[in-house]
Write an enzyme that holds these catalytic residues in place. Sequence first.
Site, mmCIF file in Angstrom:
data_model
loop_
_atom_site.group_PDB
_atom_site.id
_atom_site.type_symbol
_atom_site.label_atom_id
_atom_site.label_comp_id
_atom_site.label_asym_id
_atom_site.label_seq_id
_atom_site.Cartn_x
_atom_site.Cartn_y
_atom_site.Cartn_z
ATOM 1 N N HIS A 159 75.605 33.203 -40.459
ATOM 2 C CA HIS A 159 75.338 32.621 -41.779
ATOM 3 C C HIS A 159 74.795 33.689 -42.751
ATOM 4 C CE1 HIS A 159 74.104 29.702 -44.793
ATOM 5 N NE2 HIS A 159 72.893 30.218 -44.776
ATOM 6 N N LYS A 216 60.371 29.940 -52.133
ATOM 7 C CA LYS A 216 61.102 28.720 -51.764
ATOM 8 C C LYS A 216 60.236 27.488 -52.029
ATOM 9 C CE LYS A 216 64.290 26.395 -48.924
ATOM 10 N NZ LYS A 216 65.297 26.388 -47.900
ATOM 11 N N LYS A 232 65.865 20.504 -45.810
ATOM 12 C CA LYS A 232 67.303 20.256 -45.674
ATOM 13 C C LYS A 232 67.631 20.269 -44.191
ATOM 14 C CE LYS A 232 69.442 21.834 -49.939
ATOM 15 N NZ LYS A 232 70.336 22.835 -50.554
ATOM 16 N N ARG A 292 64.956 5.591 -37.604
ATOM 17 C CA ARG A 292 64.885 5.763 -39.065
ATOM 18 C C ARG A 292 63.770 6.732 -39.502
ATOM 19 N NH1 ARG A 292 65.743 0.059 -38.867
ATOM 20 N NH2 ARG A 292 67.960 -0.354 -39.126
ATOM 21 N N ARG A 305 67.007 23.610 -57.605
ATOM 22 C CA ARG A 305 67.109 24.033 -56.203
ATOM 23 C C ARG A 305 68.451 24.677 -55.872
ATOM 24 N NH1 ARG A 305 64.919 21.098 -50.669
ATOM 25 N NH2 ARG A 305 65.811 22.653 -49.270
ATOM 26 N N HIS A 354 79.763 30.069 -47.444
ATOM 27 C CA HIS A 354 80.170 28.918 -46.622
ATOM 28 C C HIS A 354 81.680 28.937 -46.368
ATOM 29 C CE1 HIS A 354 76.386 26.280 -47.598
ATOM 30 N NE2 HIS A 354 76.142 27.256 -46.766
ATOM 31 N N ASN A 406 71.181 28.577 -53.447
ATOM 32 C CA ASN A 406 72.506 28.725 -52.856
ATOM 33 C C ASN A 406 73.266 29.923 -53.414
ATOM 34 O OD1 ASN A 406 72.929 26.689 -50.852
ATOM 35 N ND2 ASN A 406 72.672 25.208 -52.498
ATOM 36 N N GLU A 420 68.737 36.413 -46.697
ATOM 37 C CA GLU A 420 68.042 35.335 -47.414
ATOM 38 C C GLU A 420 66.772 35.856 -48.086
ATOM 39 O OE1 GLU A 420 69.615 32.566 -47.841
ATOM 40 O OE2 GLU A 420 70.547 31.814 -46.005
ATOM 41 N N GLU A 474 67.461 18.700 -54.910
ATOM 42 C CA GLU A 474 68.514 19.491 -55.557
ATOM 43 C C GLU A 474 69.247 18.738 -56.660
ATOM 44 O OE1 GLU A 474 70.514 22.269 -52.915
ATOM 45 O OE2 GLU A 474 72.270 22.195 -54.207
ATOM 46 N N HIS A 532 76.107 31.399 -51.509
ATOM 47 C CA HIS A 532 76.466 30.460 -50.444
ATOM 48 C C HIS A 532 77.834 29.821 -50.630
ATOM 49 C CE1 HIS A 532 72.323 31.100 -49.384
ATOM 50 N NE2 HIS A 532 72.335 30.213 -48.417
HETATM 51 P P1 NAD Z 1 70.574 30.577 -35.223
HETATM 52 O O1 NAD Z 1 69.725 29.403 -35.198
HETATM 53 O O2 NAD Z 1 71.932 30.489 -34.646
HETATM 54 O O3 NAD Z 1 69.782 31.764 -34.507
HETATM 55 C C1 NAD Z 1 70.410 33.014 -34.404
HETATM 56 C C2 NAD Z 1 70.466 33.517 -32.954
HETATM 57 O O4 NAD Z 1 69.198 34.056 -32.602
HETATM 58 C C3 NAD Z 1 70.772 32.454 -31.929
HETATM 59 O O5 NAD Z 1 71.573 33.000 -30.921
HETATM 60 C C4 NAD Z 1 69.408 32.108 -31.386
HETATM 61 O O6 NAD Z 1 69.442 31.558 -30.099
HETATM 62 C C5 NAD Z 1 68.734 33.450 -31.388
HETATM 63 N N1 NAD Z 1 67.293 33.462 -31.479
HETATM 64 C C6 NAD Z 1 66.508 32.645 -32.198
HETATM 65 N N2 NAD Z 1 65.244 33.076 -32.153
HETATM 66 C C7 NAD Z 1 65.221 34.160 -31.359
HETATM 67 C C8 NAD Z 1 64.199 35.055 -30.933
HETATM 68 N N3 NAD Z 1 62.964 34.946 -31.389
HETATM 69 N N4 NAD Z 1 64.534 36.045 -30.109
HETATM 70 C C9 NAD Z 1 65.823 36.202 -29.690
HETATM 71 N N5 NAD Z 1 66.831 35.428 -30.083
HETATM 72 C C10 NAD Z 1 66.517 34.411 -30.910
HETATM 73 O O7 NAD Z 1 70.767 31.136 -36.709
HETATM 74 P P2 NAD Z 1 69.765 31.323 -37.937
HETATM 75 O O8 NAD Z 1 70.243 32.524 -38.633
HETATM 76 O O9 NAD Z 1 68.364 31.246 -37.533
HETATM 77 O O10 NAD Z 1 70.061 30.040 -38.835
HETATM 78 C C11 NAD Z 1 71.336 29.816 -39.398
HETATM 79 C C12 NAD Z 1 71.497 28.356 -39.638
HETATM 80 O O11 NAD Z 1 70.536 27.927 -40.595
HETATM 81 C C13 NAD Z 1 72.840 27.991 -40.210
HETATM 82 O O12 NAD Z 1 73.348 26.861 -39.553
HETATM 83 C C14 NAD Z 1 72.543 27.660 -41.653
HETATM 84 O O13 NAD Z 1 73.432 26.729 -42.190
HETATM 85 C C15 NAD Z 1 71.164 27.121 -41.560
HETATM 86 N N6 NAD Z 1 70.399 27.203 -42.800
HETATM 87 C C16 NAD Z 1 69.769 26.098 -43.212
HETATM 88 C C17 NAD Z 1 68.987 26.137 -44.349
HETATM 89 C C18 NAD Z 1 68.202 24.940 -44.756
HETATM 90 O O14 NAD Z 1 67.649 24.927 -45.853
HETATM 91 N N7 NAD Z 1 68.106 23.924 -43.933
HETATM 92 C C19 NAD Z 1 68.866 27.336 -45.068
HETATM 93 C C20 NAD Z 1 69.529 28.459 -44.599
HETATM 94 C C21 NAD Z 1 70.296 28.388 -43.457
HETATM 95 N N1 GLY Z 2 68.851 27.069 -48.402
HETATM 96 C C1 GLY Z 2 69.083 26.297 -49.557
HETATM 97 C C2 GLY Z 2 68.074 25.249 -49.805
HETATM 98 O O1 GLY Z 2 67.171 25.065 -49.037
HETATM 99 O O2 GLY Z 2 68.169 24.557 -50.782
#
Ligand code: NAD
Ligand code: GLY
Length: 374
Positions: free
Chosen positions: A273, A235, A151, A129, A249, A260, A253, A193, A245, A256
């Site tokens: 993404h 942010k 998130k 938890r 917040r 999405h 998006n 972003e 949100e 998005h």
């Molecule tokens: P990702 O985590 O898939 O990373 C992208 C690629 O880069 C992967 O292949 C990874 O292994 C590689 N990589 C990572 N760091 C590296 C480095 N330093 N050198 C070489 N390769 C590296 O993708 P992302 O773009 O980082 O994140 C996208 C995800 O984030 C999505 O799932 C999206 O929904 C999520 N997201 C979440 C929020 C949130 O608020 N929680 C906000 C925006 C996006």
């Molecule tokens: N990336 C959208 C949020 O964090 O609310």
Amino acid sequence: MNETVLKPSVVRVPISLGERSYQIHVGSGLIDEASSFEDLACGQSALIVSNETVAPLYLDRLVATLIKRHRMVHSLVLPDGEAHKHWITLNLVFDKLLQLQCDRKTVLYALGGGVVGDMTGFAAACYMRGVPFVQVPTTLLAQVDSSVGGKTGINHPLGKNMIGAFYQPLRVICDLDTLSTLPPRELSAGLAEVIKYGPIADMAFFDWIEANIDALMARDAATLAFAVKRSCEIKAWVVGQDERESGLRAILNFGHTFGHAIEAGMGYGAWLHGEAVGCGMVMAARLSHALGLVDQAFLSRLESLVQKAGLPVVAPVLDPHDNVGRYMELMRVDKKAEAGAIRFVVIDVPGQARLQAVPDELVAEVIGRSCTES
Ligand code: NAD
Ligand code: GLY
């Protein structure tokens, strides 16, 4: 907090959430610095969650730093990619935690991009938890967005990020040096972003991005450092006012809802993404224009900047038989939808955004135009 032990080049951005407040550290070489993790919870054991791409690059270095804090530092290497951001991969984290008999004081460290960060954070929210966790984002996208704000979650075949929890990290450590190994396509995805923050909150920042897009694409260190810092500040400002949100917040998006749909419709991982968000922002700006909110000049500036960042501006056809219908179907699963009605983040005036329900005909018209326009 002991200011003197921090490297002078470290910038700290606070995020104010009462007892869940924390700092985002932005700087070079931070994963090697014990001071990055100072003052944080330090249970006997730690589990670093990473993936098969990031672990060979940075895992040993993080272990070497954390072993000074925890008696046991374990690691788990997950398969790489958005296509693995689901229940089965998440369960590997629980398997590992239970096999190791990790207790409530075990600290989870997310070392990787947004996929690793979202899954590790969700695992931390659920295990016993809730156990403490730290974000160590290694992509530009994760440093400017996903690691900040709490998130966490996974995808479902029927909808992106639909299963998850709000769960704040103890700290976010953005080591800018890790961006040097990022593939160019991933750098561009992160820039989507960064660009986002302009139209929704800060047009002076948008002007700055326009003026510095070549330096950003060339990974100029000082320019990237400012982009990460300013993005985190914006942010933190938004999340500090609306953590869960209930209103404001949602502006984060921007782009998005369309994005999405593109990700889910193309199959997770086909479009990154950030690529889907880049194209989605152009579509959402077209919607804002169709609603009479922003002028053609703004639309052209945004489209041009998205393109210069190496991102797509022509939307994919998701179903050759009923493309609009498929987009609509996917967008109705969006978390912003209410009673089946899709709501979009529209730009009110450049630098200010809000949520709005939009007539289906207008959305259909924008989808039709966006799938063919160049
Ligand atoms: P990702 O985590 O898939 O990373 C992208 C690629 O880069 C992967 O292949 C990874 O292994 C590689 N990589 C990572 N760091 C590296 C480095 N330093 N050198 C070489 N390769 C590296 O993708 P992302 O773009 O980082 O994140 C996208 C995800 O984030 C999505 O799932 C999206 O929904 C999520 N997201 C979440 C929020 C949130 O608020 N929680 C906000 C925006 C996006
Ligand atoms: N990336 C959208 C949020 O964090 O609310």
